[in-house]
Design an enzyme around this catalytic site. Structure first.
Site, PDB file in Angstrom:
ATOM      1  N   HIS A 132       0.848  -1.187   0.000  1.00 31.29           N
ATOM      2  CA  HIS A 132       0.000   0.000   0.000  1.00 31.29           C
ATOM      3  C   HIS A 132       0.878   1.229   0.000  1.00 31.29           C
ATOM      4  O   HIS A 132       1.954   1.225   0.605  1.00 31.29           O
ATOM      5  CB  HIS A 132      -0.908   0.006   1.242  1.00 31.29           C
ATOM      6  CG  HIS A 132      -2.076   0.909   1.072  1.00 31.29           C
ATOM      7  ND1 HIS A 132      -2.010   2.247   1.348  1.00 31.29           N
ATOM      8  CD2 HIS A 132      -3.319   0.667   0.604  1.00 31.29           C
ATOM      9  CE1 HIS A 132      -3.182   2.783   1.076  1.00 31.29           C
ATOM     10  NE2 HIS A 132      -3.990   1.863   0.616  1.00 31.29           N
ATOM     11  N   ASP A 184      -8.007  -5.164  -0.063  1.00 24.25           N
ATOM     12  CA  ASP A 184      -8.516  -5.853  -1.247  1.00 24.25           C
ATOM     13  C   ASP A 184      -8.151  -7.322  -1.296  1.00 24.25           C
ATOM     14  O   ASP A 184      -8.718  -8.086  -2.066  1.00 24.25           O
ATOM     15  CB  ASP A 184      -8.021  -5.150  -2.517  1.00 24.25           C
ATOM     16  CG  ASP A 184      -8.760  -3.846  -2.701  1.00 24.25           C
ATOM     17  OD1 ASP A 184      -9.927  -3.784  -2.278  1.00 24.25           O
ATOM     18  OD2 ASP A 184      -8.177  -2.901  -3.246  1.00 24.25           O
TER      19      ASP A 184
HETATM   20  N1  CMC Z   1       4.267  -7.485  -5.044  1.00 24.65           N
HETATM   21  C1  CMC Z   1       5.612  -7.484  -5.140  1.00 24.65           C
HETATM   22  N2  CMC Z   1       6.400  -6.411  -4.918  1.00 24.65           N
HETATM   23  C2  CMC Z   1       5.811  -5.270  -4.567  1.00 24.65           C
HETATM   24  C3  CMC Z   1       4.396  -5.188  -4.432  1.00 24.65           C
HETATM   25  C4  CMC Z   1       3.621  -6.347  -4.677  1.00 24.65           C
HETATM   26  N3  CMC Z   1       2.301  -6.306  -4.564  1.00 24.65           N
HETATM   27  N4  CMC Z   1       4.060  -3.915  -4.079  1.00 24.65           N
HETATM   28  C5  CMC Z   1       5.208  -3.233  -3.988  1.00 24.65           C
HETATM   29  N5  CMC Z   1       6.261  -4.052  -4.271  1.00 24.65           N
HETATM   30  C6  CMC Z   1       7.691  -3.692  -4.204  1.00 24.65           C
HETATM   31  C7  CMC Z   1       8.099  -2.846  -5.397  1.00 24.65           C
HETATM   32  O1  CMC Z   1       8.576  -3.632  -6.462  1.00 24.65           O
HETATM   33  C8  CMC Z   1       9.192  -1.988  -4.767  1.00 24.65           C
HETATM   34  O2  CMC Z   1      10.343  -2.766  -4.649  1.00 24.65           O
HETATM   35  P1  CMC Z   1      11.800  -2.079  -4.789  1.00 24.65           P
HETATM   36  O3  CMC Z   1      11.895  -1.084  -3.659  1.00 24.65           O
HETATM   37  O4  CMC Z   1      12.774  -3.212  -4.670  1.00 24.65           O
HETATM   38  O5  CMC Z   1      11.820  -1.421  -6.137  1.00 24.65           O
HETATM   39  C9  CMC Z   1       8.681  -1.729  -3.353  1.00 24.65           C
HETATM   40  O6  CMC Z   1       7.852  -2.867  -3.054  1.00 24.65           O
HETATM   41  C10 CMC Z   1       7.881  -0.433  -3.207  1.00 24.65           C
HETATM   42  O7  CMC Z   1       6.787  -0.475  -4.147  1.00 24.65           O
HETATM   43  P2  CMC Z   1       6.229   0.785  -4.937  1.00 24.65           P
HETATM   44  O8  CMC Z   1       5.615   0.320  -6.208  1.00 24.65           O
HETATM   45  O9  CMC Z   1       7.315   1.830  -5.020  1.00 24.65           O
HETATM   46  O10 CMC Z   1       5.128   1.314  -3.925  1.00 24.65           O
HETATM   47  P3  CMC Z   1       3.952   2.279  -4.275  1.00 24.65           P
HETATM   48  O11 CMC Z   1       3.591   2.963  -3.016  1.00 24.65           O
HETATM   49  O12 CMC Z   1       4.248   3.120  -5.463  1.00 24.65           O
HETATM   50  O13 CMC Z   1       2.761   1.276  -4.724  1.00 24.65           O
HETATM   51  C11 CMC Z   1       0.886  -0.177  -4.654  1.00 24.65           C
HETATM   52  C12 CMC Z   1       1.726   0.878  -3.901  1.00 24.65           C
HETATM   53  C13 CMC Z   1      -0.381  -0.458  -3.848  1.00 24.65           C
HETATM   54  C14 CMC Z   1       0.466   0.391  -6.034  1.00 24.65           C
HETATM   55  C15 CMC Z   1       1.746  -1.464  -4.831  1.00 24.65           C
HETATM   56  O14 CMC Z   1       2.086  -1.983  -3.569  1.00 24.65           O
HETATM   57  C16 CMC Z   1       1.027  -2.529  -5.673  1.00 24.65           C
HETATM   58  O15 CMC Z   1       1.124  -2.500  -6.902  1.00 24.65           O
HETATM   59  N6  CMC Z   1       0.287  -3.463  -5.006  1.00 24.65           N
HETATM   60  C17 CMC Z   1      -0.532  -4.432  -5.723  1.00 24.65           C
HETATM   61  C18 CMC Z   1      -1.836  -3.788  -6.152  1.00 24.65           C
HETATM   62  C19 CMC Z   1      -2.802  -3.617  -4.999  1.00 24.65           C
HETATM   63  O16 CMC Z   1      -3.019  -4.533  -4.201  1.00 24.65           O
HETATM   64  N7  CMC Z   1      -3.433  -2.423  -4.940  1.00 24.65           N
HETATM   65  C20 CMC Z   1      -4.488  -2.141  -3.954  1.00 24.65           C
HETATM   66  C21 CMC Z   1      -4.082  -1.107  -2.960  1.00 24.65           C
HETATM   67  S1  CMC Z   1      -5.269  -1.078  -1.581  1.00 24.65           S
HETATM   68  C22 CMC Z   1      -6.705  -0.453  -2.253  1.00 24.65           C
HETATM   69  C23 CMC Z   1      -6.629   0.991  -2.447  1.00 24.65           C
HETATM   70  O17 CMC Z   1      -6.659   1.717  -1.432  1.00 24.65           O
HETATM   71  O18 CMC Z   1      -6.559   1.421  -3.616  1.00 24.65           O
END
Ligand code: CMC
Length: 433
Positions: free
Chosen positions: A308, A365
């Site tokens: 998240h 989710d």
């Molecule tokens: N699986 C594997 N690796 C992950 C995941 C995941 N679900 N989420 C983040 N990471 C890794 C990412 O690769 C990065 O690694 P590194 O630092 O080595 O490059 C690190 O964790 C930080 O991730 P980020 O993408 O920079 O984090 P963000 O804050 O931009 O993204 C997110 C947040 C929710 C988009 C992401 O965690 C994700 O894509 N999760 C899966 C989709 C999901 O479940 N979304 C629903 C969110 S809850 C409902 C809502 O409120 O919308």
């Protein structure tokens, strides 16, 4: 002493005021930065460090897993309140008295029908149309039936009428988008039913059969909607505020929010979770293999329902929903192989260094999709359910933004394209692509 931030640019020193919230959250106020520094802006892709507004609606502390609507802890609201009560709280700022709640419920109940002409719109969509596409279009279409709603700065009574209509009609539009996909007859709302039961009736009753209401299902649905009701400045809410900041009407602003919610990185994750579990199951159920894929930087696969932007410890909504999930599955006697995979995945990922180091936990989710599936909601409707839940939050944020007279949302950029160059006639150009 008043706190200030100091920066030095091109040998000159500038002071920036610090602004503080009621929970001692601190921000550097850069609203005059560009004017005072002769053109400097800040760059923050994804707005990871940027506050776009001051808001009195929702308090979220991602480090400590705290979520409060108007000061009330989410745990108490999910346990004790009804969704319409929480909607009133978010939109008007206080919990309603008995009279206020009765009158709010009566007004919502009074507007559940949608204009008969709208049925023709539904019939024109192909059966395979995604219900989120239909929902976004239908909500925007409401503005064409209520042209007086086009001006967002009307009297409070007129604004309330638009708000109540929207809360009342969204479940009807949502259920009809499902009925359309099934090519089943639309079920009209039954106004003797409360909000969640009425939705289930419109989804699952047929002219030939009533839908048998299960209190466990209705209570789980009520809880799910409350847990989704607001989440401060997330992607769809920011969209609603930015679209509304141009003084576009409420229906258009919420329609934009629905579109933003649709994406799998946001509300669409609940559908993506079930699709992922299904894929793992079809592939033989080897959870370790899929966890390894999620960790592999050369593989685009991510564990849906994990991670998240704001919660870096645990998602309090996920904790509550996990309890509700166990209760629903037990009471309904659901035996689902996808659930076993979900449990394994949760365990493996929570013990894995990669996920621990990055503070990646199951989010709301991860569990909501499992409950929706158990209570018979089809996968493509999951994000629609999220939209029904998030509606009061979007409305509250839109109302706050309009009433505070916030300026139009218009970020800046750092330009990285070509410098000025002269036009070349087509016959003199080289093929580039
Ligand atoms: N699986 C594997 N690796 C992950 C995941 C995941 N679900 N989420 C983040 N990471 C890794 C990412 O690769 C990065 O690694 P590194 O630092 O080595 O490059 C690190 O964790 C930080 O991730 P980020 O993408 O920079 O984090 P963000 O804050 O931009 O993204 C997110 C947040 C929710 C988009 C992401 O965690 C994700 O894509 N999760 C899966 C989709 C999901 O479940 N979304 C629903 C969110 S809850 C409902 C809502 O409120 O919308």
């Amino acid at each position: 002493m008043k706190e200030i931030a100091k920066i030095e640019l091109d040998g000159k020193k500038f002071e920036l005021p610090i602004t503080e919230g009621t929970e001692n959250e601190k921000g550097i106020d850069i609203s005059k930065l560009r004017a005072e520094t002769g053109g400097y802006i800040t760059l923050d892709p994804g707005f990871k460090n940027t506050g776009s507004t001051k808001s009195a609606i929702t308090y979220l502390d991602g480090e400590n897993g705290i979520l409060r609507y108007r000061g009330y802890p989410i745990e108490q609201l999910a346990e004790k309140a009804s969704f319409l009560e929480v909607s009133f709280l978010l939109i008007y700022g206080e919990l309603p008295s008995k009279e206020e709640l009765d009158s709010f419920k009566a007004s919502i109940t009074n507007h559940t029908l949608v204009h008969e002409d709208m049925k023709q719109f539904f019939e024109a969509y192909p059966a395979q149309a995604h219900p989120m596409g239909i929902l976004a279009s239908m909500v925007c279409s409401l503005s064409t039936f209520y042209p007086e709603s086009l001006d967002p700065n009307r009297t409070p009574e007129a604004k309330d009428l638009t708000i109540h209509r929207l809360i009342a009609k969204l479940p009807t539009l949502a259920a009809w988008s499902f009925k359309n996909a099934m090519r089943h007859p639309f079920m009209y709302p039954k106004n003797n039913l409360e909000y969640c039961s009425n939705f289930m009736h419109m989804m699952f009753a047929m002219p030939t059969n009533d839908y048998e209401m299960d209190p466990v299902v209705v209570s789980a649905l009520n809880k799910l909607l409350i847990l989704h009701a607001d989440h401060e400045q997330n992607c769809s809410t920011s969209t609603v505020r930015v679209v509304g900041s141009s003084h576009a009407n409420l229906y258009a602003s919420i329609s934009a929010g629905i579109s933003a919610l649709w994406g799998p990185l946001h509300g669409g994750a609940n559908q993506a979770v079930i699709e992922m579990l299904q894929k793992i199951n079809d592939d033989g159920g080897d959870v370790d293999k899929w966890v390894a894929k999620a960790k592999d930087k050369n593989d685009p696969f991510r564990l849906m329902g994990f991670g998240h932007r704001v919660y870096k410890n645990f998602d309090p909504r996920a904790t509550i929903i996990k309890g509700a999930c166990d209760e629903v599955l037990e009471k309904m006697g659901v035996d689902d192989p996808l659930l076993d995979i979900a449990k394994k995945l949760e365990k493996v990922a929570l013990e894995d260094e990669y996920f621990k180091a990055r503070n990646l936990y199951p989010n709301v989710d991860f569990y909501s999709g499992i409950i929706y599936k158990a209570i018979g909601i089809p996968t493509e409707m999951f994000t629609v359910m999220f939209a029904i839940g998030r509606l009061p939050g979007w409305i509250a944020q839109w109302k706050e933004m309009i009433e505070n007279g916030e300026p139009i949302g218009r970020p800046r950029q750092i330009y990285t394209g070509a410098n000025e160059r002269n036009y070349v006639a087509v016959e003199n150009r080289q093929t580039i692509f």
